[in-house]
Design a protein around this motif. Structure first.
Motif, mmCIF file in Angstrom:
data_model
loop_
_atom_site.group_PDB
_atom_site.id
_atom_site.type_symbol
_atom_site.label_atom_id
_atom_site.label_comp_id
_atom_site.label_asym_id
_atom_site.label_seq_id
_atom_site.Cartn_x
_atom_site.Cartn_y
_atom_site.Cartn_z
ATOM 1 N N PRO A 11 -9.361 12.674 23.680
ATOM 2 C CA PRO A 11 -8.546 13.849 23.327
ATOM 3 C C PRO A 11 -7.521 14.212 24.388
ATOM 4 O O PRO A 11 -6.419 14.664 24.071
ATOM 5 C CB PRO A 11 -9.595 14.964 23.167
ATOM 6 N N GLU A 12 -7.854 13.993 25.677
ATOM 7 C CA GLU A 12 -6.929 14.404 26.737
ATOM 8 C C GLU A 12 -5.672 13.546 26.809
ATOM 9 O O GLU A 12 -4.711 13.888 27.512
ATOM 10 C CB GLU A 12 -7.639 14.396 28.101
ATOM 11 N N ALA A 13 -5.658 12.432 26.079
ATOM 12 C CA ALA A 13 -4.465 11.572 26.068
ATOM 13 C C ALA A 13 -3.460 12.001 25.004
ATOM 14 O O ALA A 13 -2.395 11.396 24.888
ATOM 15 C CB ALA A 13 -4.863 10.119 25.842
ATOM 16 N N ARG A 14 -3.776 13.027 24.256
ATOM 17 C CA ARG A 14 -2.888 13.498 23.185
ATOM 18 C C ARG A 14 -1.492 13.787 23.731
ATOM 19 O O ARG A 14 -1.323 14.434 24.759
ATOM 20 C CB ARG A 14 -3.467 14.761 22.547
ATOM 21 N N GLY A 15 -0.465 13.286 23.045
ATOM 22 C CA GLY A 15 0.916 13.527 23.418
ATOM 23 C C GLY A 15 1.521 12.465 24.308
ATOM 24 O O GLY A 15 2.732 12.426 24.498
ATOM 25 N N ARG A 16 0.709 11.565 24.858
ATOM 26 C CA ARG A 16 1.240 10.524 25.738
ATOM 27 C C ARG A 16 1.777 9.358 24.925
ATOM 28 O O ARG A 16 1.315 9.083 23.815
ATOM 29 C CB ARG A 16 0.156 10.012 26.696
ATOM 30 N N ARG A 17 2.762 8.658 25.485
ATOM 31 C CA ARG A 17 3.279 7.440 24.851
ATOM 32 C C ARG A 17 2.208 6.359 24.903
ATOM 33 O O ARG A 17 1.531 6.184 25.912
ATOM 34 C CB ARG A 17 4.525 6.947 25.581
ATOM 35 N N ILE A 18 2.102 5.603 23.819
ATOM 36 C CA ILE A 18 1.059 4.591 23.748
ATOM 37 C C ILE A 18 1.238 3.496 24.794
ATOM 38 O O ILE A 18 0.262 3.011 25.373
ATOM 39 C CB ILE A 18 0.977 3.980 22.322
ATOM 40 N N ASP A 19 2.495 3.103 25.097
ATOM 41 C CA ASP A 19 2.684 2.022 26.070
ATOM 42 C C ASP A 19 2.275 2.467 27.467
ATOM 43 O O ASP A 19 1.640 1.715 28.217
ATOM 44 C CB ASP A 19 4.124 1.501 26.055
ATOM 45 N N ALA A 20 2.599 3.713 27.828
ATOM 46 C CA ALA A 20 2.237 4.219 29.153
ATOM 47 C C ALA A 20 0.728 4.372 29.283
ATOM 48 O O ALA A 20 0.135 4.019 30.311
ATOM 49 C CB ALA A 20 2.932 5.553 29.416
ATOM 50 N N TRP A 21 0.095 4.880 28.239
ATOM 51 C CA TRP A 21 -1.351 5.090 28.306
ATOM 52 C C TRP A 21 -2.104 3.767 28.372
ATOM 53 O O TRP A 21 -3.025 3.603 29.173
ATOM 54 C CB TRP A 21 -1.815 5.902 27.093
#
Length: 310
Positions: A11-21
């Motif tokens: 849940p804490e990754a919400r809003g991040r770009r998929i490539d960066a994450w």
């Protein structure tokens, strides 16, 4: 052989770009490689359809990543001398000179550290794709110092895991503008692509990743300070960006500091002088140190003479 990885987005990754994450979750795979895999449709959600690099995570997604067998190597072996500090069947540790690019890129396919390693080693880990074989971490072109490369995928994964959990010891020497007041300090400021100049990085909250640099004053000079900087994270241009952010850019770095340098140097006076890690296969601890290049030492001697004359 194609390797498949499945990751669940917290849940804490919400809003991040998929490539960066994903670049943080799969440290053995570079962000540019992840973007290539996204473009090729090798990274998908547990539903039909392709993902783009700018897809914003919602949390809870299940992402499937297919890592195909690397294609034929685009980088070619070249007989370039290497300053080898250590080598075995799994890894090679080298002292990279200032001015050498680490891996080929469009427009500069030759003369890189990768070209030299391929000639010397014959084969390297294929995890990072066709242009970055064996490369676990990088140094900027004009940053000198110690770098370890992986000869096989098992070694690559073991080294990448140490970078991800911040257990790899990476200490640099940096000559910076200005007299740093505190004997030691910590810079914690997120780094991302500069919003206007895409060739630069910047301290920013937008599309950035956490970055932490620890520093210690080694020696003071009138108008300059020699610092020892230790990386906790390893973002692109991290020390250069963080030092400029606190008002002490690295000497010889026109990208983040003064355009005109008071010394005749070919690039920033930043040297990766110490690298320590656990051998990714054997499990024993290794540590390597090397002095800065002669041009760096000459500038320090010039500053010491000037200080002694005052």
């Amino acid at each position: 052989m194609t390797r498949e990885v499945e990751v669940v987005v917290p849940p804490e990754a919400r809003g991040r770009r998929i490539d960066a994450w994903l670049a943080g979750e799969l440290p053995e795979v570079s962000r540019s490689r992840i973007q290539q895999l996204l473009e090729a449709g090798e990274i998908t959600l547990a539903r039909p359809g392709r993902l783009k690099a700018n897809y914003r995570l919602k949390g809870g997604e299940i992402i499937r990543v297919r890592l195909p067998e690397p294609t034929l190597l685009a980088a070619r072996p070249e007989a370039i001398p290497l300053d080898i500090l250590y080598e075995d069947e799994d890894i090679i540790v080298v002292n990279k000179p200032q001015g050498m690019v680490v891996h080929p890129a469009p427009g500069s396919e030759g003369g890189t550290l990768v070209n030299a390693l391929l000639y010397h080693c014959g084969d390297l880990s294929g995890i990072n794709g066709v242009l970055r074989p064996g490369i676990v971490h990088r140094l900027d072109k004009d940053t000198s110092g110690i770098l370890v490369a992986a000869k096989n995928d098992a070694a690559h994964r073991g080294l990448a895991a140490q970078i991800k959990d911040h257990s790899m010891k990476r200490i640099y020497l940096a000559l910076v503008h200005g007299e740093v007041a505190e004997p030691r300090g910590r810079v914690e400021a997120p780094i991302g692509r500069h919003p206007v100049d895409r060739q630069r990085m910047a301290v920013t909250l937008k599309n950035s990743r956490p970055a932490v640099t620890h520093y210690r004053v080694v020696e003071h000079f009138p108008g300059y300070t020699l610092l020892e900087a230790r990386l906790e994270t390893g973002r692109t241009h991290q020390i250069r960006v963080h030092m400029a952010f606190i008002g002490h850019p690295v000497v010889g770095d026109p990208k983040y500091g003064p355009r005109r340098c008071p010394f005749a140097v070919p690039g920033q006076l930043l040297h990766a002088g110490c690298l320590g890690f656990v051998h990714p296969v054997r499990g024993d601890y290794l540590e390597f140190t090397t002095p800065p290049p002669s041009i760096f030492l000459q500038v320090l001697e010039q500053l010491r003479r000037a200080k002694g004359e005052k």
